[in-house]
Design a protein around this motif. Structure first.
Motif, PDB file in Angstrom:
ATOM      1  N   ILE A  10       0.835  -1.202   0.000  1.00  0.00           N
ATOM      2  CA  ILE A  10       0.000   0.000   0.000  1.00  0.00           C
ATOM      3  C   ILE A  10       0.869   1.250   0.000  1.00  0.00           C
ATOM      4  CG2 ILE A  10      -1.739   1.281   1.288  1.00  0.00           C
ATOM      5  CD1 ILE A  10      -2.853  -1.388   2.211  1.00  0.00           C
ATOM      6  N   SER A  11       1.954   1.243   0.748  1.00  0.00           N
ATOM      7  CA  SER A  11       2.827   2.415   0.743  1.00  0.00           C
ATOM      8  C   SER A  11       3.493   2.594  -0.621  1.00  0.00           C
ATOM      9  CB  SER A  11       3.864   2.326   1.857  1.00  0.00           C
ATOM     10  OG  SER A  11       4.679   1.200   1.691  1.00  0.00           O
ATOM     11  N   TRP A  12       3.859   1.483  -1.294  1.00  0.00           N
ATOM     12  CA  TRP A  12       4.419   1.591  -2.639  1.00  0.00           C
ATOM     13  C   TRP A  12       3.397   2.196  -3.590  1.00  0.00           C
ATOM     14  CZ3 TRP A  12       3.222  -0.114  -7.502  1.00  0.00           C
ATOM     15  CH2 TRP A  12       4.215   0.044  -8.460  1.00  0.00           C
ATOM     16  N   LEU A  13       2.160   1.763  -3.494  1.00  0.00           N
ATOM     17  CA  LEU A  13       1.103   2.297  -4.347  1.00  0.00           C
ATOM     18  C   LEU A  13       0.899   3.793  -4.097  1.00  0.00           C
ATOM     19  CD1 LEU A  13      -1.171   1.791  -6.403  1.00  0.00           C
ATOM     20  CD2 LEU A  13      -2.650   1.267  -4.467  1.00  0.00           C
ATOM     21  N   PHE A  14       0.937   4.192  -2.831  1.00  0.00           N
ATOM     22  CA  PHE A  14       0.767   5.609  -2.500  1.00  0.00           C
ATOM     23  C   PHE A  14       1.905   6.440  -3.085  1.00  0.00           C
ATOM     24  CE2 PHE A  14       1.582   9.098   0.573  1.00  0.00           C
ATOM     25  CZ  PHE A  14       0.478   9.858   0.265  1.00  0.00           C
ATOM     26  N   TYR A  15       3.135   5.984  -2.911  1.00  0.00           N
ATOM     27  CA  TYR A  15       4.267   6.740  -3.440  1.00  0.00           C
ATOM     28  C   TYR A  15       4.292   6.708  -4.966  1.00  0.00           C
ATOM     29  CZ  TYR A  15       5.948   7.296   1.289  1.00  0.00           C
ATOM     30  OH  TYR A  15       6.060   7.629   2.607  1.00  0.00           O
ATOM     31  N   PHE A  16       3.804   5.643  -5.566  1.00  0.00           N
ATOM     32  CA  PHE A  16       3.687   5.597  -7.025  1.00  0.00           C
ATOM     33  C   PHE A  16       2.647   6.606  -7.511  1.00  0.00           C
ATOM     34  CE2 PHE A  16       1.921   3.753 -10.954  1.00  0.00           C
ATOM     35  CZ  PHE A  16       3.072   3.799 -11.730  1.00  0.00           C
ATOM     36  N   LEU A  17       1.525   6.728  -6.787  1.00  0.00           N
ATOM     37  CA  LEU A  17       0.523   7.739  -7.140  1.00  0.00           C
ATOM     38  C   LEU A  17       1.099   9.147  -7.035  1.00  0.00           C
ATOM     39  CD1 LEU A  17      -2.675   6.338  -5.417  1.00  0.00           C
ATOM     40  CD2 LEU A  17      -2.277   6.553  -7.860  1.00  0.00           C
ATOM     41  N   LEU A  18       1.909   9.385  -6.000  1.00  0.00           N
ATOM     42  CA  LEU A  18       2.551  10.693  -5.867  1.00  0.00           C
ATOM     43  C   LEU A  18       3.509  10.951  -7.018  1.00  0.00           C
ATOM     44  CD1 LEU A  18       3.352  10.931  -2.046  1.00  0.00           C
ATOM     45  CD2 LEU A  18       1.538  12.083  -3.309  1.00  0.00           C
TER      46      LEU A  18
END
Length: 95
Positions: A76-84
């Protein structure tokens, strides 16, 4: 804490980042989020097709982050940073 981790679990994403990375890390994290939201709502990427979805995804993550830290889970943190990252690098469409 293998069996009972709740006393060691931060229930807020900002407090989690503050505890893990300190004041400077929290400031950089907030600047990263504010810049991504600015670009997708009022900035250069606001006309991009994905801009509304990116902005709402980031805001949704932050709303859930008020009551739980989603940064504990690597996927989930990877997905969040990818969205950023996508929000920061989205280009305005050419006319």
């Amino acid at each position: 804490s293998d069996r009972y981790h709740l006393p060691w679990h931060m229930k807020n994403a900002a407090l989690h980042v503050l505890f893990e990375q300190g004041v400077i890390g929290l400031a950089i994290w907030l600047i990263l989020i504010a810049g991504a939201l600015w670009r997708t709502t009022l900035g250069a990427a606001r006309r991009h097709t994905l801009a509304p979805a990116l902005a709402s995804s980031i805001v949704g993550f932050l709303v859930v982050g008020l009551f739980d830290s989603l940064l504990d889970v690597p996927r989930i943190s990877w997905l969040f940073y990818f969205l950023l990252l996508v929000a920061w690098t989205a280009a305005s469409p050419k006319r």
